[in-house]
Design a protein around this motif. Structure first.
Motif, PDB file in Angstrom:
ATOM      1  N   GLN A 159       0.821  -1.212   0.000  1.00 24.33           N
ATOM      2  CA  GLN A 159       0.000   0.000   0.000  1.00 24.33           C
ATOM      3  C   GLN A 159       0.858   1.266   0.000  1.00 24.33           C
ATOM      4  OE1 GLN A 159      -3.187  -0.308  -0.745  1.00 24.33           O
ATOM      5  NE2 GLN A 159      -2.628  -2.484  -0.777  1.00 24.33           N
ATOM      6  N   VAL A 160       2.016   1.210   0.646  1.00 18.85           N
ATOM      7  CA  VAL A 160       2.943   2.348   0.597  1.00 18.85           C
ATOM      8  C   VAL A 160       3.453   2.535  -0.827  1.00 18.85           C
ATOM      9  CG1 VAL A 160       5.122   3.286   1.441  1.00 18.85           C
ATOM     10  CG2 VAL A 160       3.609   2.078   3.016  1.00 18.85           C
ATOM     11  N   MET A 161       3.773   1.426  -1.481  1.00 17.97           N
ATOM     12  CA  MET A 161       4.210   1.505  -2.879  1.00 17.97           C
ATOM     13  C   MET A 161       3.131   2.150  -3.746  1.00 17.97           C
ATOM     14  SD  MET A 161       6.040  -2.231  -3.328  1.00 17.97           S
ATOM     15  CE  MET A 161       6.428  -1.919  -5.051  1.00 17.97           C
ATOM     16  N   ARG A 162       1.886   1.796  -3.485  1.00 15.04           N
ATOM     17  CA  ARG A 162       0.792   2.357  -4.272  1.00 15.04           C
ATOM     18  C   ARG A 162       0.661   3.871  -4.020  1.00 15.04           C
ATOM     19  NH1 ARG A 162      -2.667  -0.232  -7.113  1.00 15.04           N
ATOM     20  NH2 ARG A 162      -2.286  -2.261  -6.125  1.00 15.04           N
ATOM     21  N   ALA A 163       0.867   4.280  -2.768  1.00 14.31           N
ATOM     22  CA  ALA A 163       0.780   5.700  -2.429  1.00 14.31           C
ATOM     23  C   ALA A 163       1.845   6.511  -3.168  1.00 14.31           C
ATOM     24  CB  ALA A 163       0.923   5.884  -0.922  1.00 14.31           C
ATOM     25  N   ASP A 164       2.997   5.899  -3.438  1.00 16.02           N
ATOM     26  CA  ASP A 164       4.055   6.611  -4.158  1.00 16.02           C
ATOM     27  C   ASP A 164       3.602   6.993  -5.556  1.00 16.02           C
ATOM     28  OD1 ASP A 164       6.754   7.620  -4.518  1.00 16.02           O
ATOM     29  OD2 ASP A 164       7.086   5.886  -5.825  1.00 16.02           O
ATOM     30  N   GLY A 165       2.804   6.150  -6.179  1.00 15.17           N
ATOM     31  CA  GLY A 165       2.264   6.483  -7.496  1.00 15.17           C
ATOM     32  C   GLY A 165       1.359   7.696  -7.446  1.00 15.17           C
ATOM     33  N   ASP A 166       0.560   7.801  -6.382  1.00 18.15           N
ATOM     34  CA  ASP A 166      -0.315   8.973  -6.221  1.00 18.15           C
ATOM     35  C   ASP A 166       0.515  10.246  -6.075  1.00 18.15           C
ATOM     36  OD1 ASP A 166      -2.513   7.289  -6.294  1.00 18.15           O
ATOM     37  OD2 ASP A 166      -2.620   7.081  -4.109  1.00 18.15           O
ATOM     38  N   ILE A 167       1.584  10.168  -5.294  1.00 17.72           N
ATOM     39  CA  ILE A 167       2.441  11.341  -5.093  1.00 17.72           C
ATOM     40  C   ILE A 167       3.113  11.756  -6.395  1.00 17.72           C
ATOM     41  CG2 ILE A 167       4.632  12.070  -4.044  1.00 17.72           C
ATOM     42  CD1 ILE A 167       3.673  10.772  -1.472  1.00 17.72           C
ATOM     43  N   ASP A 168       3.570  10.784  -7.169  1.00 22.42           N
ATOM     44  CA  ASP A 168       4.201  11.105  -8.458  1.00 22.42           C
ATOM     45  C   ASP A 168       3.239  11.873  -9.369  1.00 22.42           C
ATOM     46  OD1 ASP A 168       6.514   9.863  -7.656  1.00 22.42           O
ATOM     47  OD2 ASP A 168       6.155   8.005  -8.759  1.00 22.42           O
ATOM     48  N   ARG A 169       1.978  11.444  -9.387  1.00 22.08           N
ATOM     49  CA  ARG A 169       0.995  12.125 -10.236  1.00 22.08           C
ATOM     50  C   ARG A 169       0.723  13.548  -9.730  1.00 22.08           C
ATOM     51  NH1 ARG A 169      -0.816   6.777 -10.499  1.00 22.08           N
ATOM     52  NH2 ARG A 169      -2.035   6.954  -8.582  1.00 22.08           N
ATOM     53  N   GLU A 170       0.603  13.702  -8.416  1.00 17.22           N
ATOM     54  CA  GLU A 170       0.336  15.040  -7.867  1.00 17.22           C
ATOM     55  C   GLU A 170       1.543  15.959  -8.039  1.00 17.22           C
ATOM     56  OE1 GLU A 170      -1.608  15.358  -4.151  1.00 17.22           O
ATOM     57  OE2 GLU A 170      -2.724  13.498  -4.407  1.00 17.22           O
ATOM     58  N   TYR A 171       2.729  15.395  -7.947  1.00 12.20           N
ATOM     59  CA  TYR A 171       3.948  16.172  -8.174  1.00 12.20           C
ATOM     60  C   TYR A 171       3.985  16.707  -9.603  1.00 12.20           C
ATOM     61  CZ  TYR A 171       8.881  16.849  -9.387  1.00 12.20           C
ATOM     62  OH  TYR A 171      10.068  17.344  -9.867  1.00 12.20           O
ATOM     63  N   SER A 172       3.688  15.840 -10.561  1.00 10.57           N
ATOM     64  CA  SER A 172       3.697  16.261 -11.971  1.00 10.57           C
ATOM     65  C   SER A 172       2.669  17.360 -12.214  1.00 10.57           C
ATOM     66  CB  SER A 172       3.412  15.067 -12.882  1.00 10.57           C
ATOM     67  OG  SER A 172       4.435  14.099 -12.772  1.00 10.57           O
ATOM     68  N   SER A 173       1.486  17.229 -11.619  1.00 16.14           N
ATOM     69  CA  SER A 173       0.435  18.226 -11.785  1.00 16.14           C
ATOM     70  C   SER A 173       0.855  19.568 -11.175  1.00 16.14           C
ATOM     71  CB  SER A 173      -0.852  17.723 -11.114  1.00 16.14           C
ATOM     72  OG  SER A 173      -1.856  18.705 -11.167  1.00 16.14           O
ATOM     73  N   ALA A 174       1.460  19.522  -9.984  1.00 17.90           N
ATOM     74  CA  ALA A 174       1.904  20.754  -9.322  1.00 17.90           C
ATOM     75  C   ALA A 174       2.994  21.445 -10.126  1.00 17.90           C
ATOM     76  CB  ALA A 174       2.403  20.426  -7.919  1.00 17.90           C
ATOM     77  N   MET A 175       3.902  20.673 -10.676  1.00 13.30           N
ATOM     78  CA  MET A 175       4.988  21.261 -11.462  1.00 13.30           C
ATOM     79  C   MET A 175       4.453  21.936 -12.718  1.00 13.30           C
ATOM     80  SD  MET A 175       7.844  20.819  -9.825  1.00 13.30           S
ATOM     81  CE  MET A 175       9.297  20.675 -10.849  1.00 13.30           C
ATOM     82  N   ARG A 176       3.462  21.326 -13.359  1.00 14.96           N
ATOM     83  CA  ARG A 176       2.862  21.948 -14.554  1.00 14.96           C
ATOM     84  C   ARG A 176       2.194  23.280 -14.191  1.00 14.96           C
ATOM     85  NH1 ARG A 176       1.404  16.547 -15.732  1.00 14.96           N
ATOM     86  NH2 ARG A 176      -0.679  16.893 -14.877  1.00 14.96           N
ATOM     87  N   ALA A 177       1.501  23.294 -13.045  1.00 13.35           N
ATOM     88  CA  ALA A 177       0.821  24.515 -12.611  1.00 13.35           C
ATOM     89  C   ALA A 177       1.825  25.630 -12.322  1.00 13.35           C
ATOM     90  CB  ALA A 177      -0.026  24.225 -11.369  1.00 13.35           C
ATOM     91  N   LEU A 178       2.940  25.275 -11.685  1.00 13.85           N
ATOM     92  CA  LEU A 178       3.944  26.286 -11.360  1.00 13.85           C
ATOM     93  C   LEU A 178       4.660  26.788 -12.616  1.00 13.85           C
ATOM     94  CD1 LEU A 178       5.433  24.805  -8.063  1.00 13.85           C
ATOM     95  CD2 LEU A 178       3.953  26.804  -8.319  1.00 13.85           C
ATOM     96  N   MET A 179       4.887  25.910 -13.574  1.00 12.57           N
ATOM     97  CA  MET A 179       5.482  26.338 -14.841  1.00 12.57           C
ATOM     98  C   MET A 179       4.574  27.347 -15.540  1.00 12.57           C
ATOM     99  SD  MET A 179       8.480  24.978 -15.497  1.00 12.57           S
ATOM    100  CE  MET A 179       8.592  25.020 -17.288  1.00 12.57           C
ATOM    101  N   THR A 180       3.277  27.074 -15.555  1.00 16.01           N
ATOM    102  CA  THR A 180       2.311  27.989 -16.171  1.00 16.01           C
ATOM    103  C   THR A 180       2.323  29.331 -15.456  1.00 16.01           C
ATOM    104  OG1 THR A 180       0.901  26.134 -16.833  1.00 16.01           O
ATOM    105  CG2 THR A 180      -0.123  28.314 -16.753  1.00 16.01           C
ATOM    106  N   TYR A 181       2.373  29.292 -14.128  1.00 17.73           N
ATOM    107  CA  TYR A 181       2.387  30.521 -13.332  1.00 17.73           C
ATOM    108  C   TYR A 181       3.620  31.370 -13.660  1.00 17.73           C
ATOM    109  CZ  TYR A 181       2.774  33.563  -9.250  1.00 17.73           C
ATOM    110  OH  TYR A 181       2.913  34.651  -8.420  1.00 17.73           O
ATOM    111  N   MET A 182       4.779  30.744 -13.796  1.00 18.00           N
ATOM    112  CA  MET A 182       6.008  31.492 -14.098  1.00 18.00           C
ATOM    113  C   MET A 182       5.947  32.140 -15.477  1.00 18.00           C
ATOM    114  SD  MET A 182       9.250  29.464 -12.434  1.00 18.00           S
ATOM    115  CE  MET A 182       8.997  27.955 -13.381  1.00 18.00           C
ATOM    116  N   ILE A 183       5.339  31.439 -16.418  1.00 12.93           N
ATOM    117  CA  ILE A 183       5.211  31.991 -17.766  1.00 12.93           C
ATOM    118  C   ILE A 183       4.295  33.223 -17.748  1.00 12.93           C
ATOM    119  CG2 ILE A 183       4.269  31.539 -20.073  1.00 12.93           C
ATOM    120  CD1 ILE A 183       5.211  28.596 -19.659  1.00 12.93           C
ATOM    121  N   GLU A 184       3.215  33.120 -16.957  1.00 13.49           N
ATOM    122  CA  GLU A 184       2.247  34.208 -16.902  1.00 13.49           C
ATOM    123  C   GLU A 184       2.745  35.401 -16.089  1.00 13.49           C
ATOM    124  OE1 GLU A 184      -1.185  32.287 -15.341  1.00 13.49           O
ATOM    125  OE2 GLU A 184      -1.765  31.374 -17.260  1.00 13.49           O
TER     126      GLU A 184
END
Length: 251
Positions: A159-184
């Motif tokens: 279950q911990v291994m499975r949680a790591d997949g969730d974090i990876d997805r949220e990390y990618s989403s957060a990074m995309r949002a911050l990249m957009t913010y810097m461009i704007e």
């Protein structure tokens, strides 16, 4: 978190059992310290607490000492007891998990250094909401990985291994949002980049917690599940557990 002593019941010598229990106690103490370091580093960042940020960096020395002491103890066990089979797996797993704990401490110190820099600049930049959320998730992962290690619970480790997949997805989403913010709004690029480095450290902490969980499965089931899809790992763990239970059932 008490270890499952049934796993320690067939050692070459009672002395091995005592030695490994001593190391396990130290490992759990190190784990508790590392978990607190991560929590403090995140608090230092979010609460602009300069003193706490400095404290986290200073206390990384204690984590490093733990790593060295555990490594030395495990080396002595190998030299004196010559463990085989499941005993050897336990020593190997502890050694690798020890390295992952120390690296989590390193990432906490990195977050604290960034927190120190941002504290001195004032005003909270964009990305703190994502940092709080992902930070809470990785703290839970560390705690649950250590708990699975203490209880020798392969199912919990999955279950911990499975949680790591969730974090990876949220990390990618957060990074995309911050990249957009810097461009704007390029005015805050340097400060937002610091927050991105924090998120990167949190993502790596999740990876190390997953690694510890993989060592639990190796220790308990004798399965090397590195670089293996979590669904397949769960299927293999359940199959192995079922096979063991069937062997125990009298005909």
């Amino acid at each position: 978190m008490e270890p499952n002593n049934t796993v320690f019941s067939h050692h070459i010598s009672s002395q091995f059992n005592e030695d490994i229990q001593d190391v396990n106690t130290k490992f759990m103490a190190m784990g508790g310290l590392v978990e607190q370091q991560v929590a403090n580093a995140i608090h230092a960042l979010l609460d602009t607490d300069l003193d706490l940020a400095i404290k986290v960096q200073f206390e990384d020395n204690a984590v490093n000492r733990f790593e060295q002491e555990i490594d030395e103890a495990l080396t002595l066990i190998l030299a004196r007891r010559h463990p085989a089979a499941s005993d050897l797996r336990m020593v190997i797993a502890m050694s690798k998990a020890n390295t992952d704990l120390e690296r989590i401490g390193d990432e906490a110190a990195k977050i604290a250094r960034i927190a120190q820099n941002l504290c001195e600049e004032g005003e909270s930049p964009r990305g703190y909401m994502e940092t709080r959320h992902i930070g809470n998730q990785v703290r839970i992962m560390i705690r649950e990985a250590l708990d699975a290690f203490a209880r020798l619970d392969a199912e919990a480790a999955v279950q911990v291994m499975r949680a790591d997949g969730d974090i990876d997805r949220e990390y990618s989403s957060a990074m995309r949002a911050l990249m957009t913010y810097m461009i704007e709004d390029p005015r805050h690029i340097s400060r937002v980049i610091n927050v991105m480095w924090v998120l990167r450290s949190l993502e790596r902490i999740g990876d190390h917690a997953r690694n510890i969980s993989e060592q639990v499965i190796y220790m308990v089931k004798g399965m090397d599940v590195r670089h293996t899809d979590v669904d397949k790992v769960e299927e293999q763990v359940q199959a192995k557990t079922t096979a063991i239970e069937q062997k125990k059932t009298p005909e």
